[in-house]
Design a protein around this motif. Structure first.
Motif, mmCIF file in Angstrom:
data_model
loop_
_atom_site.group_PDB
_atom_site.id
_atom_site.type_symbol
_atom_site.label_atom_id
_atom_site.label_comp_id
_atom_site.label_asym_id
_atom_site.label_seq_id
_atom_site.Cartn_x
_atom_site.Cartn_y
_atom_site.Cartn_z
ATOM 1 N N UNK B 2 44.752 -2.433 -82.176
ATOM 2 C CA UNK B 2 44.476 -2.402 -80.924
ATOM 3 C C UNK B 2 44.367 -4.638 -80.626
ATOM 4 N N UNK B 3 45.504 -5.019 -80.465
ATOM 5 C CA UNK B 3 44.942 -6.594 -79.893
ATOM 6 C C UNK B 3 45.412 -7.044 -78.052
ATOM 7 N N UNK B 4 44.291 -7.539 -78.007
ATOM 8 C CA UNK B 4 44.607 -8.641 -76.669
ATOM 9 C C UNK B 4 45.092 -10.324 -76.892
ATOM 10 N N UNK B 5 45.644 -10.545 -75.895
ATOM 11 C CA UNK B 5 46.131 -11.916 -75.927
ATOM 12 C C UNK B 5 45.983 -12.563 -74.500
ATOM 13 N N UNK B 6 45.301 -13.040 -74.605
ATOM 14 C CA UNK B 6 45.636 -14.135 -73.116
ATOM 15 C C UNK B 6 45.603 -15.880 -73.053
ATOM 16 N N UNK B 7 46.201 -16.168 -72.528
ATOM 17 C CA UNK B 7 46.708 -18.001 -71.640
ATOM 18 C C UNK B 7 46.758 -17.983 -70.929
ATOM 19 N N UNK B 8 47.034 -19.246 -70.414
ATOM 20 C CA UNK B 8 46.260 -20.191 -71.997
ATOM 21 C C UNK B 8 44.628 -20.304 -71.647
ATOM 22 N N UNK B 9 43.933 -21.234 -72.368
ATOM 23 C CA UNK B 9 42.503 -20.565 -73.038
ATOM 24 C C UNK B 9 41.921 -21.667 -71.893
ATOM 25 N N UNK B 10 42.807 -22.393 -71.610
ATOM 26 C CA UNK B 10 41.939 -23.657 -70.326
ATOM 27 C C UNK B 10 43.181 -24.096 -69.496
ATOM 28 N N UNK B 11 42.182 -24.261 -68.094
ATOM 29 C CA UNK B 11 43.662 -24.686 -67.244
ATOM 30 C C UNK B 11 43.327 -25.889 -66.898
ATOM 31 N N UNK B 12 43.754 -26.561 -66.353
ATOM 32 C CA UNK B 12 43.197 -27.894 -64.818
ATOM 33 C C UNK B 12 44.329 -28.128 -63.844
ATOM 34 N N UNK B 13 44.283 -27.663 -62.768
ATOM 35 C CA UNK B 13 44.888 -27.447 -61.993
ATOM 36 C C UNK B 13 44.658 -27.887 -60.334
ATOM 37 N N UNK B 14 45.795 -29.085 -59.536
ATOM 38 C CA UNK B 14 45.169 -29.551 -58.835
ATOM 39 C C UNK B 14 45.721 -28.167 -57.368
ATOM 40 N N UNK B 15 44.619 -28.945 -56.268
ATOM 41 C CA UNK B 15 44.799 -28.173 -55.176
ATOM 42 C C UNK B 15 46.088 -27.764 -54.218
ATOM 43 N N UNK B 16 46.502 -26.454 -54.402
ATOM 44 C CA UNK B 16 47.832 -26.334 -53.515
ATOM 45 C C UNK B 16 48.753 -26.040 -54.718
ATOM 46 N N UNK B 17 48.341 -26.357 -55.473
ATOM 47 C CA UNK B 17 49.549 -25.514 -57.045
ATOM 48 C C UNK B 17 49.766 -24.431 -57.162
ATOM 49 N N UNK B 18 50.480 -23.752 -57.950
ATOM 50 C CA UNK B 18 50.737 -22.868 -58.529
ATOM 51 C C UNK B 18 49.925 -22.370 -59.603
ATOM 52 N N UNK B 19 49.457 -20.880 -59.402
ATOM 53 C CA UNK B 19 49.211 -20.434 -60.610
ATOM 54 C C UNK B 19 49.742 -19.112 -61.577
ATOM 55 N N UNK B 20 49.780 -18.877 -62.364
ATOM 56 C CA UNK B 20 50.551 -18.220 -63.004
ATOM 57 C C UNK B 20 49.466 -17.527 -64.674
ATOM 58 N N UNK B 21 48.882 -16.775 -64.741
ATOM 59 C CA UNK B 21 48.244 -16.462 -66.318
ATOM 60 C C UNK B 21 48.725 -14.940 -66.696
ATOM 61 N N UNK B 22 48.469 -15.731 -68.247
ATOM 62 C CA UNK B 22 49.528 -13.850 -68.781
ATOM 63 C C UNK B 22 48.718 -13.234 -69.553
ATOM 64 N N UNK B 23 48.393 -12.287 -70.126
ATOM 65 C CA UNK B 23 48.002 -11.211 -70.110
ATOM 66 C C UNK B 23 48.780 -10.408 -71.433
#
Lengths: 112, 113
Positions: B2-23
């Motif tokens: 079994x393996x788990x993938x998570x991305x992105x590794x780093x993220x810089x976003x401005x206040x008020x912007x949307x976010x999507x992290x996937x696993x």
């Protein structure tokens, strides 16, 4: 949420010596599971050892062992023959149902 | 295995912007999935966990949400990021066996500016 207390924010140990990290928790359950995780500077969370509460025998994994005192709700981790690679944050994590509750961690530094 | 993938590794976003992290998890079926957040120098805070497709349990009220559109996919989202959302986000999985530990991804370092 379940209370997990790691009373030692920081510890240090000489290489090859032994160190014990403490953890106490609060639970009303009789059967449960406890885990210790290690987080080195890479921030990868790594399982160190696990203990099943219904087992009286303390778990051991190579240089790592636990002292599980069920009545006292204590779950300490002993690291023998400390190595430089043991330098990391260590988290105690009892599991209740589907949830793992993590302590605030102990930062361990192994001194050469 | 079994393996788990998570991305992105780093993220810089401005206040008020949307976010999507996937696993995503490979090599197992019907895993229990988790999202944790770790603030600098602190422990792990459970955000969401899921025991099956479409089943999400939230631990803390906030502007984050989670979804599980497929059995082995877990997504953490926000419509508008806050400065306080900065932190290190960890995805994890486990089987339904009682003594199964959590297996963690490598994490995402999020900085909201």
């Amino acid at each position: 949420a379940q209370t997990v207390t790691q009373s030692q924010p920081e510890m240090s140990v000489q290489e090859a010596e032994t160190v014990t990290l403490s953890c106490t928790y609060d639970t009303s359950e009789n059967n449960y599971y406890l885990f210790w995780y290690k987080q080195p500077p890479s921030r990868q969370m790594i399982l160190v050892i696990r203990q099943e509460a219904y087992k009286q025998q303390n778990a051991t994994e190579n240089r790592f062992s636990v002292n599980f005192q069920k009545a006292a709700k204590s779950f300490s981790l002993k690291i023998s023959d400390s190595q430089l690679g043991d330098t990391a944050m260590y988290f105690c994590a009892p599991r209740r149902g589907n949830q793992f509750y993590f302590g605030t961690g102990t930062s361990l530094t192994v001194i050469p | 295995s079994q393996t788990i993938h998570q991305w992105p590794a780093t993220l810089v976003q401005p206040v008020g912007s949307p976010l999507s992290l996937e696993c995503t998890v490979e090599g197992t079926s019907n895993p229990n999935l988790y999202w944790y957040r770790q603030a600098a120098g602190r422990g792990l805070q459970l955000l969401f966990y899921s025991v099956g497709i479409g089943q999400i349990s939230s631990e803390v009220p906030q502007n984050l949400s989670a979804s599980r559109p497929q059995d082995r996919q877990f997504i953490l989202s926000s419509k508008k990021l806050l400065l306080s959302d900065s932190g290190f986000y960890l995805c994890a999985w486990r089987t339904g066996h009682p003594n199964s530990p959590l297996h963690f991804g490598n994490g995402t370092r999020l900085t909201v500016t």
